[in-house]
Design a protein around this motif. Structure first.
Motif, PDB file in Angstrom:
ATOM      1  N   SER A  20       0.769  -0.577  -0.042  1.00 40.82           N
ATOM      2  CA  SER A  20      -0.267  -0.107  -0.019  1.00 40.82           C
ATOM      3  C   SER A  20       0.936   1.484  -0.301  1.00 40.82           C
ATOM      4  O   SER A  20       1.399   1.528   0.658  1.00 40.82           O
TER       5      SER A  20
ATOM      6  N   ARG B 176      -8.380  -2.492   1.058  1.00 46.33           N
ATOM      7  CA  ARG B 176      -7.027  -1.138   0.755  1.00 46.33           C
ATOM      8  C   ARG B 176      -6.426  -2.094  -0.293  1.00 46.33           C
ATOM      9  O   ARG B 176      -5.657  -1.151  -1.092  1.00 46.33           O
TER      10      ARG B 176
ATOM     11  N   ILE C 155     -12.060   2.337  -0.269  1.00 49.83           N
ATOM     12  CA  ILE C 155     -11.554   1.344   0.275  1.00 49.83           C
ATOM     13  C   ILE C 155     -12.697   0.478   0.847  1.00 49.83           C
ATOM     14  O   ILE C 155     -13.115  -0.670   1.480  1.00 49.83           O
TER      15      ILE C 155
END
Length: 456
Positions: free
Chosen positions: A24, A185, A420
């Protein structure tokens, strides 16, 4: 062999460098739809030109003992057909390039790591790319660049230049509402909602507010309508990046922005019975009919009816808050508070892995203190000889939770949405609110959960 040029990371870059190598990473993306299909060879020529003009983007992130740093790359960045999900990570290792140029049909995309630049800085690279591509593709010679900063201006660390320790204010505290529900995510949903800029501006002017205040108010209404009753004593907080170049003499293309915010605690106002019924059933109620109706009830202890505060009133509240929130004093205070953490003597002496952990923790805490973020890039302009070959421009970013990014090109206003959350009711509500004001548009959607839902 001569030593390569290297750069210290700016304040924001240090925060985002703590994500290096992780799945991420915060990436933002510009896209432009052109009149015709993209010619890859000409796009490569345009990229070569753009990087020659802005070489500080062509860098690698390397590990130092105390801080990460950037080193100039001698590699040639190559354009590629779009094949990765939107805002895919850019840093894999020490040889990773921190930006990507891709194309699909008539669309060209630039994705940039937040480690090296912010939205206002990297738009210069994107405009240079479009300029060079259109000039060659459509034979439009002699158009001058609209960026006139020097090489030192481009690479300046403006945070260090303008830091004032004694102006670092304290962060205010209040109970903030956070969206709930399943999240992913690893596979966010990305949307572009394209509407008429003139229609939104007209609706904003009818309320006596700016376009930014109007859109923030509409988003506040959209979020308010998914809030459970027990949470309506909490504030919906909207974080807003502020371009610090507007306050300081800076032409840097690196990160140079501060954060401010507006907050709104849902309020109910008295209404007569007829207007309350209208509020409960009108599309301007901004949500599912049953939710709006449930909030319109005999609730003041005197038999009067209560209804949600209308969009126009909220927009005026937002406009008033923004006037204070974007003052130089408020923005400077936040900027200096951010830099103060970086300059903490204990943190400065810690090795870079320890710094990464502390900075990630600080970012995690900051993310939990907001409901959503709205970033308005403003009008994207090109010389009219170039602009006639561009249909629209859009702007997206990796979401921390639910993020809105706004920009306009001509009469096309692009509202970028990245989330998300699996639940998309806030976005549906926002579209209903705008539609109730006569503002409808077209939606582009990309996301694993949307695609699964569509195929079900």
């Amino acid at each position: 062999m001569a030593r390569r040029t290297w750069y210290r990371l700016d304040n924001i870059g240090k925060f985002y460098s703590s994500q290096a190598g992780r799945s991420s990473q915060t990436v933002f993306r510009y896209s432009a739809e052109l009149a015709d299909g993209i010619d890859p060879d000409i796009l490569q020529h345009a990229l070569d030109h753009a990087i020659a003009q802005f070489p500080s983007f062509n860098v690698h992130l390397l590990n130092g003992t105390f801080w990460h740093y950037l080193e100039q790359s001698d590699g040639r960045p190559l354009v590629e057909p779009e094949h990765l999900p939107i805002c895919s990570r850019l840093h894999y290792g020490p040889k990773s390039m921190l930006f990507r140029v891709s194309y699909f049909r008539n669309r060209v995309n630039l994705e940039v790591s937040h480690i090296i630049s912010d939205g206002r800085g990297a738009i210069n690279l994107f405009k240079s790319l479009l300029h060079a591509y259109i000039a060659e593709r459509y034979d439009v010679p002699g158009v001058p660049s609209d960026y006139d900063g020097s090489d030192s201006d481009k690479a300046e660390n403006s945070f260090d230049k303008y830091y004032e320790k004694d102006k670092a204010g304290a962060a205010p505290g209040t109970k903030i509402y956070r969206l709930a529900g399943p999240i992913d995510r690893a596979a966010p949903t990305f949307m572009e909602y394209h509407v008429s800029a003139s229609k939104v501006l007209g609706a904003a002017h009818q309320c006596g507010v700016s376009l930014t205040s109007y859109l923030i108010a509409a988003i506040l209404c959209a979020i308010r309508d998914v809030m459970p009753s027990r949470a309506r004593n909490r504030a919906i907080r909207v974080d807003i990046p502020v371009d610090l170049r507007a306050f300081f003499r800076s032409e840097t293309v690196r990160n140079f922005y501060g954060m401010t915010y507006v907050a709104y605690t849902p309020a109910e106002i008295e209404a007569d019975e007829d207007s309350a019924k209208t509020s409960a059933t009108s599309p301007d109620a901004a949500g599912d009919g049953q939710q709006s109706a449930a909030r319109t009830a005999h609730g003041n202890g005197m038999g009067g009816l209560l209804t949600d505060e209308p969009l126009a009133d909220i927009a005026r509240h937002v406009q008033e808050q923004l006037g204070h929130a974007t003052s130089r004093e408020r923005v400077e205070s936040h900027m200096n508070r951010m830099i103060a953490l970086e300059k903490n003597p204990v943190l400065r002496l810690a090795p870079s892995p320890a710094k990464d952990w502390v900075l990630e923790l600080a970012r995690f805490i900051a993310d939990r203190e907001t409901t959503t973020t709205v970033s308005n890039l403003g009008r994207v302009t090109l010389d009219e000889r170039l602009a006639r070959h561009v249909r629209s421009v859009s702007f997206l970013t990796t979401p921390a939770s639910l993020n809105f990014t706004v920009c306009s090109f001509g009469d096309d206003l692009s509202i970028g949405i990245s989330t998300i959350y699996h639940d998309l009711n806030v976005i549906k509500n926002l579209c209903r609110i705008l539609a109730a004001q006569g503002i409808s548009g077209r939606m582009n959607i990309a996301g694993v959960h949307v695609e699964k839902g569509a195929s079900a």
